[in-house]
Write a protein that holds these residues in place. Structure first.
Motif, PDB file in Angstrom:
ATOM      1  N   ARG A 116       0.879  -1.181   0.000  1.00  0.00           N
ATOM      2  CA  ARG A 116       0.000   0.000   0.000  1.00  0.00           C
ATOM      3  C   ARG A 116       0.916   1.232   0.000  1.00  0.00           C
ATOM      4  O   ARG A 116       1.427   1.635   1.048  1.00  0.00           O
ATOM      5  N   TRP A 117       1.114   1.821  -1.198  1.00  0.00           N
ATOM      6  CA  TRP A 117       2.138   2.860  -1.368  1.00  0.00           C
ATOM      7  C   TRP A 117       1.847   4.108  -0.531  1.00  0.00           C
ATOM      8  O   TRP A 117       2.759   4.648   0.112  1.00  0.00           O
ATOM      9  N   GLN A 118       0.604   4.575  -0.537  1.00  0.00           N
ATOM     10  CA  GLN A 118       0.306   5.799   0.212  1.00  0.00           C
ATOM     11  C   GLN A 118       0.548   5.597   1.704  1.00  0.00           C
ATOM     12  O   GLN A 118       1.072   6.463   2.394  1.00  0.00           O
ATOM     13  N   GLN A 119       0.173   4.405   2.167  1.00  0.00           N
ATOM     14  CA  GLN A 119       0.391   4.053   3.575  1.00  0.00           C
ATOM     15  C   GLN A 119       1.895   4.061   3.901  1.00  0.00           C
ATOM     16  O   GLN A 119       2.320   4.553   4.942  1.00  0.00           O
ATOM     17  N   LEU A 120       2.679   3.532   2.941  1.00  0.00           N
ATOM     18  CA  LEU A 120       4.141   3.492   3.102  1.00  0.00           C
ATOM     19  C   LEU A 120       4.705   4.918   3.217  1.00  0.00           C
ATOM     20  O   LEU A 120       5.499   5.214   4.122  1.00  0.00           O
ATOM     21  N   TYR A 121       4.261   5.802   2.304  1.00  0.00           N
ATOM     22  CA  TYR A 121       4.768   7.184   2.323  1.00  0.00           C
ATOM     23  C   TYR A 121       4.349   7.905   3.613  1.00  0.00           C
ATOM     24  O   TYR A 121       5.143   8.627   4.214  1.00  0.00           O
ATOM     25  N   ASP A 122       3.100   7.684   4.028  1.00  0.00           N
ATOM     26  CA  ASP A 122       2.606   8.334   5.260  1.00  0.00           C
ATOM     27  C   ASP A 122       3.400   7.872   6.472  1.00  0.00           C
ATOM     28  O   ASP A 122       3.766   8.669   7.346  1.00  0.00           O
ATOM     29  N   GLN A 123       3.669   6.562   6.520  1.00  0.00           N
ATOM     30  CA  GLN A 123       4.406   5.990   7.658  1.00  0.00           C
ATOM     31  C   GLN A 123       5.842   6.547   7.713  1.00  0.00           C
ATOM     32  O   GLN A 123       6.325   6.940   8.779  1.00  0.00           O
TER      33      GLN A 123
END
Length: 496
Positions: A116-123
């Motif tokens: 989950r790319w957006q989740q990765l960037y947010d984290q």
């Protein structure tokens, strides 16, 4: 609270003891310095802790429980992380900042079939924000500065909830301001209960940030004590087994004829430099990080194009459009980034030492191995490289010994001018002294030396004259007996 204990750790390589029954501990929420000269055993001890090597004898326990660390993966699972000096070897350049921070989590997600790319960037962004790091998470790591790469490694350790973090020469590539930021981050980790193992050759910073100090010598632990109850002289004498009264062994050498003269040098960051160096003279070129010292060294060596200015060698006009031309003109460089530009890490000590003089040891294009070996062994003695065998890979040597090889390869050339760019960066206190002596001997032989450094005490200790750089220009000249750290800092910081 986490507590890590290494007890009775011993390790041999080919029957030669590297560690002899070493005890070392680090508590949660403390910064524990691990010090020692080259070859003292620090790296071997840390490689055992991070799973790169296995001990022959001894135990490791965390929170009182004995653990087995047989691979770097085991170490990570137990909460042991390392922020390496050579940051590039620990990061994947073509991946983004976020991917490098959350690499292990990405691998786990991919195994489940979905990232989950957006989740990765947010984290990743949240972790960076915790430390007040401002780095775009989608930026490719190869576009990041050295300082940013180091911050990425720290963020990765935080993402993996490290209980113990090893910092290996972390300030070697950093400016003063970046170093101060790093110390604040280390304090944050300490307040969060992380145990820090701090390895550095810069003693002032040890006394600034460390709670305890352990000193190793010849594969043994020789001292552990509270930082506040010891001092620099005591620590140095433990490291060397003797007092270090002769830190800068300066030879008085007669100054000869004019060797190199440079007028109006411009190119890249360098916006105007006039300088000269004579036979037997050591000229220090000093400034803060970013002043343009490395860029000036590269211009003089032909590694970067000269936009304007004139060079003359022994009174004759000089064109240097490439390092090859520089070497043919008698100018050689020992660069700051020795592993990238000064040595071939995947080649032997012997091949590194003979690379600049191969024509001497070759017949019809074939290298005469016996002559090459003889020359390499003679150079190993001359420069004091500590190696069991000239066929060992240079990459396996300590930083100080790698630097001696980077210098040694030029000694049998026809060079008359030696450029040294930060020659003691990441080098221990004993090897520093050896390097100063090597440079002193070059001056004694009538060679000219340009010594580029941001370590002001070194320049004052070794140079006959000191030129101060600020914002790409040479702004002040001092004779050795006029220079003080305070005066140099004034001009290096933009004082007029």
């Amino acid at each position: 609270m986490s507590h890590l204990n290494m007890t009775g750790i011993s390790k041999q390589f080919s029957g030669v003891p590297a560690l002899r029954s070493v005890d070392f501990e680090v508590k949660a929420g403390e910064v524990h310095a691990l010090l020692g000269a080259n070859g003292a055993g620090k790296s071997t001890l840390m490689k055992i802790l991070t799973g790169a090597y296995q001990a022959d004898e001894g135990t490791i326990s965390i929170e009182g429980q004995q653990v087995r660390i047989e691979s770097p993966q085991d170490a990570k699972k137990l909460g042991v992380q390392c922020v390496y000096q050579e940051v590039d070897t620990a990061l994947i350049p073509y991946l983004s900042v976020a991917e490098n921070i959350l690499l292990d989590q990405m691998v786990a997600s991919k195994e489940k079939g979905l990232i989950r790319w957006q989740q990765l960037y947010d984290q990743a962004e949240a972790i960076l924000k915790d430390f007040d790091f401002v780095i775009p998470v989608k930026k490719q790591v190869e576009e990041c500065t050295l300082s940013e790469k180091q911050l990425i490694l720290i963020a990765r350790a935080a993402a993996q909830q490290a209980k113990f973090v090893i910092f290996d020469e972390p300030t070697a590539p950093l400016s003063t301001r970046e170093s101060e930021r790093l110390f604040r981050i280390i304090d944050q980790l300490k307040q969060a209960g992380v145990g820090i193992i701090y390895i550095s050759h810069r003693l002032p910073e040890i006394f600034q940030i460390c709670d305890r100090i352990t000193v190793m010598r010849d594969g043994q632990r020789v001292f552990t004590g509270e930082t506040q109850s010891t001092d620099m002289d005591e620590v140095i004498s433990h490291m060397l087994g003797k007092s270090f009264s002769e830190e800068f062994p300066k030879l008085e050498v007669p100054i000869g004829e004019l060797l190199l003269e440079a007028k109006g040098i411009r190119g890249g960051k360098v916006r105007g430099a006039d300088l000269s160096v004579r036979e037997g003279e050591i000229v220090g070129i000093v400034g803060l990080v970013g002043a343009g010292k490395t860029e000036l060294a590269r211009l003089l060596f032909g590694a970067d194009p000269l936009e304007a200015g004139e060079l003359a060698m022994k009174g004759k006009k000089l064109q240097v459009r490439s390092p090859k031309q520089a070497v043919e003109s008698g100018i050689v460089l020992v660069p700051e980034e020795r592993r990238k530009e000064g040595i071939f890490v995947e080649e032997s000590v012997k091949h590194n030492l003979s690379v600049a003089t191969l024509a001497k040891w070759s017949v019809f294009g074939f290298v005469r191995n016996s002559l090459e070996t003889l020359q390499a062994n003679e150079l190993i003695k001359r420069v004091g490289v500590k190696t069991a065998d000239s066929n060992l890979l240079v990459g396996s040597l300590s930083g100080g010994n790698q630097q001696k090889v980077a210098i040694g390869k030029w000694l049998d050339t026809e060079a008359s001018l030696f450029l040294f760019d930060e020659p003691t960066k990441g080098v221990d206190i004993g090897a520093k002294s050896d390097i100063y002596r090597l440079i002193g001997r070059l001056a004694e032989q009538g060679k000219g030396v340009l010594y580029f450094s941001c370590e002001f005490p070194e320049a004052i200790g070794i140079a006959d004259r000191i030129l101060v750089m600020c914002e790409g220009k040479i702004v002040k000249e001092f004779a050795r007996n006029e220079a003080t750290q305070e005066k140099i800092m004034y001009y290096a910081s933009g004082g007029e």
